[in-house]
Design a protein around this motif. Structure first.
Motif, PDB file in Angstrom:
ATOM      1  N   GLU A  16      13.196  -2.448   8.563  1.00 29.68           N
ATOM      2  CA  GLU A  16      13.514  -3.121   7.302  1.00 29.68           C
ATOM      3  C   GLU A  16      12.320  -3.926   6.802  1.00 29.68           C
ATOM      4  N   ASN A  17      11.671  -4.646   7.762  1.00 26.70           N
ATOM      5  CA  ASN A  17      10.483  -5.412   7.361  1.00 26.70           C
ATOM      6  C   ASN A  17       9.385  -4.490   6.846  1.00 26.70           C
ATOM      7  N   LEU A  18       9.193  -3.361   7.592  1.00 26.85           N
ATOM      8  CA  LEU A  18       8.171  -2.409   7.156  1.00 26.85           C
ATOM      9  C   LEU A  18       8.519  -1.799   5.800  1.00 26.85           C
ATOM     10  N   THR A  19       9.811  -1.613   5.592  1.00 25.92           N
ATOM     11  CA  THR A  19      10.231  -1.077   4.293  1.00 25.92           C
ATOM     12  C   THR A  19       9.878  -2.047   3.175  1.00 25.92           C
ATOM     13  N   LEU A  20      10.177  -3.349   3.431  1.00 25.40           N
ATOM     14  CA  LEU A  20       9.819  -4.366   2.430  1.00 25.40           C
ATOM     15  C   LEU A  20       8.307  -4.425   2.233  1.00 25.40           C
ATOM     16  N   GLN A  21       7.578  -4.381   3.356  1.00 23.54           N
ATOM     17  CA  GLN A  21       6.121  -4.390   3.234  1.00 23.54           C
ATOM     18  C   GLN A  21       5.623  -3.154   2.497  1.00 23.54           C
ATOM     19  N   GLY A  22       6.300  -2.001   2.781  1.00 19.82           N
ATOM     20  CA  GLY A  22       5.915  -0.780   2.083  1.00 19.82           C
ATOM     21  C   GLY A  22       6.130  -0.894   0.582  1.00 19.82           C
ATOM     22  N   ILE A  23       7.246  -1.549   0.206  1.00 18.76           N
ATOM     23  CA  ILE A  23       7.505  -1.752  -1.230  1.00 18.76           C
ATOM     24  C   ILE A  23       6.428  -2.638  -1.839  1.00 18.76           C
ATOM     25  N   GLN A  24       6.096  -3.729  -1.110  1.00 14.32           N
ATOM     26  CA  GLN A  24       5.051  -4.623  -1.617  1.00 14.32           C
ATOM     27  C   GLN A  24       3.704  -3.911  -1.695  1.00 14.32           C
ATOM     28  N   LYS A  28       3.594  -1.722  -4.634  1.00 17.37           N
ATOM     29  CA  LYS A  28       3.305  -2.478  -5.863  1.00 17.37           C
ATOM     30  C   LYS A  28       1.818  -2.796  -5.950  1.00 17.37           C
ATOM     31  N   ARG A  29       1.260  -3.263  -4.801  1.00 12.80           N
ATOM     32  CA  ARG A  29      -0.175  -3.566  -4.804  1.00 12.80           C
ATOM     33  C   ARG A  29      -1.000  -2.314  -5.074  1.00 12.80           C
ATOM     34  N   TYR A  30      -0.555  -1.202  -4.470  1.00  9.68           N
ATOM     35  CA  TYR A  30      -1.266   0.053  -4.688  1.00  9.68           C
ATOM     36  C   TYR A  30      -1.244   0.439  -6.170  1.00  9.68           C
ATOM     37  N   ASN A  31      -0.081   0.244  -6.795  1.00 11.00           N
ATOM     38  CA  ASN A  31       0.008   0.561  -8.218  1.00 11.00           C
ATOM     39  C   ASN A  31      -0.949  -0.303  -9.030  1.00 11.00           C
ATOM     40  N   LYS A  32      -0.979  -1.626  -8.677  1.00 11.22           N
ATOM     41  CA  LYS A  32      -1.905  -2.512  -9.392  1.00 11.22           C
ATOM     42  C   LYS A  32      -3.348  -2.097  -9.152  1.00 11.22           C
ATOM     43  N   LEU A  33      -3.659  -1.766  -7.860  1.00  9.60           N
ATOM     44  CA  LEU A  33      -5.020  -1.334  -7.558  1.00  9.60           C
ATOM     45  C   LEU A  33      -5.364  -0.033  -8.271  1.00  9.60           C
ATOM     46  N   SER A  34      -4.380   0.837  -8.406  1.00  7.37           N
ATOM     47  CA  SER A  34      -4.623   2.094  -9.120  1.00  7.37           C
ATOM     48  C   SER A  34      -4.976   1.816 -10.579  1.00  7.37           C
ATOM     49  N   GLU A  35      -4.205   0.883 -11.174  1.00  7.49           N
ATOM     50  CA  GLU A  35      -4.509   0.524 -12.564  1.00  7.49           C
ATOM     51  C   GLU A  35      -5.900  -0.097 -12.665  1.00  7.49           C
ATOM     52  N   SER A  36      -6.202  -1.016 -11.707  1.00  8.63           N
ATOM     53  CA  SER A  36      -7.524  -1.646 -11.725  1.00  8.63           C
ATOM     54  C   SER A  36      -8.613  -0.601 -11.510  1.00  8.63           C
TER      55      SER A  36
END
Length: 354
Positions: free
Chosen positions: A142-150, A153-161
């Motif tokens: 569950e923790n890894l799932t939450l971290q994966g979601i975060q 999100k970071r990956y998406n932001k980095l992709s945009e950047s």
């Protein structure tokens, strides 16, 4: 409880032999079944011993009646009973062997049961540990799932950047290419200008050389036209001509002064350290045109000008020893001026401005 004994099979059966009902037996393990066999065997042996005792008592009571017809029947009965007893004894021996085997099997089963219980306990512990590990893994998942979601999100932001940076990079690459082209053009222009500058520098050096040669020629011509030469046997130094008395010739201060005046000059007047060093290099002791003959302590040059400053006196000089030292000499060994009696005979130096 009724008991039926099968001689051929060597087994005991009966409706009362099953001490446990079918439902209970199905729930028990091999240990319960062994216990039932043990109880049945014990009951059978008790009956055999009881039957044997009855036969023996009957034989003792009716021993005396063996000769009568009834005794014959009893003897047959006894013989039959003895045969039956032997059979029962053999069966008892077989049952004893089976009992021993069953006992061994029971012990083996007991050992296996204990071993299985230990294995079962170990399996239960392992199961409990696996359950705990499963719960922990579930929480970690569950923790890894939450971290994966975060991280997503970071990956998406980095992709945009990254896309933005890629766009900026492409733009900067275009600018860099333009700057490189401009740099290459400037390098080419610089090389051309360098060649032109080298050519101009070469021409300039040629012109400078010609100018220097012309200036030297002009100086030489001007010098020949305006330069004043010192008389023969005189030495030129800093636009002055100097006459140095001959070796082994010495005079008093007054006669040295007159000799210089006869030559159209005067005893040396020193205005700088350079002149002091130049005059003192010829002789160890030399008269110069400085005296206080007119007024003690008031030193004047032969041209009538006063001594300006402290001059270049040696340490402790002038001291006017015995009140007769009124003329100045240059002492090379002493490194400065010294007052001496004017009658002392020394070398002298005259100078003449050009």
């Amino acid at each position: 409880m009724s008991v039926v004994f099968d001689r051929k099979a060597g087994e005991i059966g009966g409706d009362g032999w099953n001490l446990m009902d079918t439902q209970e037996r199905s729930k028990c393990s091999g240990r319960s079944r062994g216990l039932v066999w043990y109880i049945g065997t014990a009951a059978c042996l008790g009956l055999l011993y009881l039957l044997l005792l009855v036969v023996i008592l009957s034989y003792v009571v009716n021993n005396d009646k063996a000769t009568s017809p009834q005794g014959t029947d009893q003897l047959q009965f006894f013989t039959l009973g003895q045969t039956e007893c032997e059979n029962l004894t053999l069966q008892w021996i077989q049952l004893q062997k089976r009992y021993n085997k069953l006992s061994e099997s029971t012990q083996q089963l007991q050992t296996m049961f204990s071993s299985k219980n230990a294995e079962l306990d170990a399996i239960r512990d392992e199961r409990d540990q696996l359950k705990m590990d499963t719960r922990n893994l579930t929480k970690e998942m569950e923790n890894l799932t939450l971290q994966g979601i975060q991280l997503q999100k970071r990956y998406n932001k980095l992709s945009e950047s990254t896309q933005q940076l890629q766009t900026m990079f492409s733009s900067k690459n275009a600018e860099l290419d333009a700057i490189r082209d401009e740099r290459d053009q400037l390098k080419m222009d610089t090389r051309n200008l360098t060649k032109e500058m080298e050519l101009l520098q070469s021409r300039f050096n040629t012109v400078v050389t010609m100018r220097d040669e012309l200036q030297e020629e002009v100086k030489r011509l001007n010098l020949n036209r305006t330069e004043k030469l010192c008389p023969d046997d005189w030495k030129k130094y800093n636009n002055k001509c100097y006459y140095v008395s001959a070796q082994r010739v010495s005079k008093s201060w007054d006669k040295s002064k007159k000799d210089c005046e006869d030559r159209g000059a005067h005893l040396a007047i020193i205005n700088s350290r350079d002149e002091q060093d130049f005059v003192s290099k010829f002789y160890d002791r030399t008269w110069i045109g400085l005296s206080d003959k007119d007024l003690e302590g008031h030193w004047k040059w032969v041209d009538g000008t006063d001594l300006v400053g402290d001059g270049y006196w040696q340490e402790g000089e002038p001291n006017n020893d015995r009140n007769i030292e009124h003329c100045a000499e240059v002492s090379r060994k002493g490194g400065g001026w010294n007052d001496m009696p004017c009658s002392e005979r020394l070398s002298w130096v005259c100078n003449l401005p050009l």
